[in-house]
Design an enzyme around this catalytic site. Structure first.
Site, PDB file in Angstrom:
ATOM      1  N   CYS A 192      -4.400  -0.742  -2.112  1.00 16.25           N
ATOM      2  CA  CYS A 192      -4.917   0.605  -2.342  1.00 16.25           C
ATOM      3  C   CYS A 192      -4.635   1.004  -3.782  1.00 16.25           C
ATOM      4  O   CYS A 192      -3.706   0.492  -4.411  1.00 16.25           O
ATOM      5  CB  CYS A 192      -4.336   1.616  -1.354  1.00 16.25           C
ATOM      6  SG  CYS A 192      -2.653   2.140  -1.644  1.00 16.25           S
ATOM      7  N   CYS A 198       0.862  -1.182   0.000  1.00 20.44           N
ATOM      8  CA  CYS A 198       0.000   0.000   0.000  1.00 20.44           C
ATOM      9  C   CYS A 198       0.898   1.230   0.000  1.00 20.44           C
ATOM     10  O   CYS A 198       2.112   1.109  -0.126  1.00 20.44           O
ATOM     11  CB  CYS A 198      -0.990  -0.006   1.167  1.00 20.44           C
ATOM     12  SG  CYS A 198      -0.301   0.269   2.798  1.00 20.44           S
ATOM     13  N   CYS A 239       3.104   0.650  -8.238  1.00 22.20           N
ATOM     14  CA  CYS A 239       3.755  -0.635  -7.965  1.00 22.20           C
ATOM     15  C   CYS A 239       4.850  -0.923  -8.986  1.00 22.20           C
ATOM     16  O   CYS A 239       4.603  -0.919 -10.190  1.00 22.20           O
ATOM     17  CB  CYS A 239       2.725  -1.762  -7.994  1.00 22.20           C
ATOM     18  SG  CYS A 239       3.403  -3.355  -7.496  1.00 22.20           S
TER      19      CYS A 239
END
Length: 140
Positions: free
Chosen positions: A77, A5, A84
């Site tokens: 999230c 997250c 990412c």
């Protein structure tokens, strides 16, 4: 397995703690954040209420895990999903878009309720995930 997250302060920490408990030695679990900001005290409190001592946990930057292979990378999230990084090897990427309980304002009771709701949601998801992952890993 990696839970990711933004802050690594609530959702990914809870997810790691829950899977470590329900998955036991079947899962090697980590959590990280794209912008780690410390474990939220309400995360520690809600996990403690569930019988999980998370007082020694720390936030970790996702960069700490670059180059490491994971079977699963689960973003919890939307911001982390967009930020990412790519991890090497073949792995399953999953996304669970959960609201950040750390962003809830108001009274302490309201904030704590948001953390408890996130914990309950993650517990449900992770229970189903662990069952499915174990079934998938069994020899055919």
């Amino acid at each position: 397995m990696l839970f990711l997250c933004t802050g690594n302060s609530a959702r990914s920490q809870m997810a790691q703690a829950i899977l470590e408990r329900v998955g036991g030695p079947d899962f090697d679990v980590e959590s990280a954040g794209t912008e780690p900001r410390g474990v939220n005290p309400l995360t520690v409190r809600v996990l403690d209420e569930a019988g999980i001592d998370w007082s020694a946990a720390t936030s970790k930057p996702v960069e700490q895990f670059l180059g490491r292979r994971f079977d699963y990378v689960i973003t919890v999230c939307d911001r982390a999903r967009q930020a990412c990084p790519m991890f090497p090897g073949q792995h399953e990427s999953l996304h669970w878009g959960l609201e950040d309980p750390a962003e809830v304002g108001g009274s302490d009771d309201r904030k704590t309720a948001a953390f408890r709701a996130t914990y309950a949601d993650l517990q449900r998801r992770i229970g189903a995930f662990a069952t499915s992952a174990r079934a998938t890993a069994l020899p055919g």
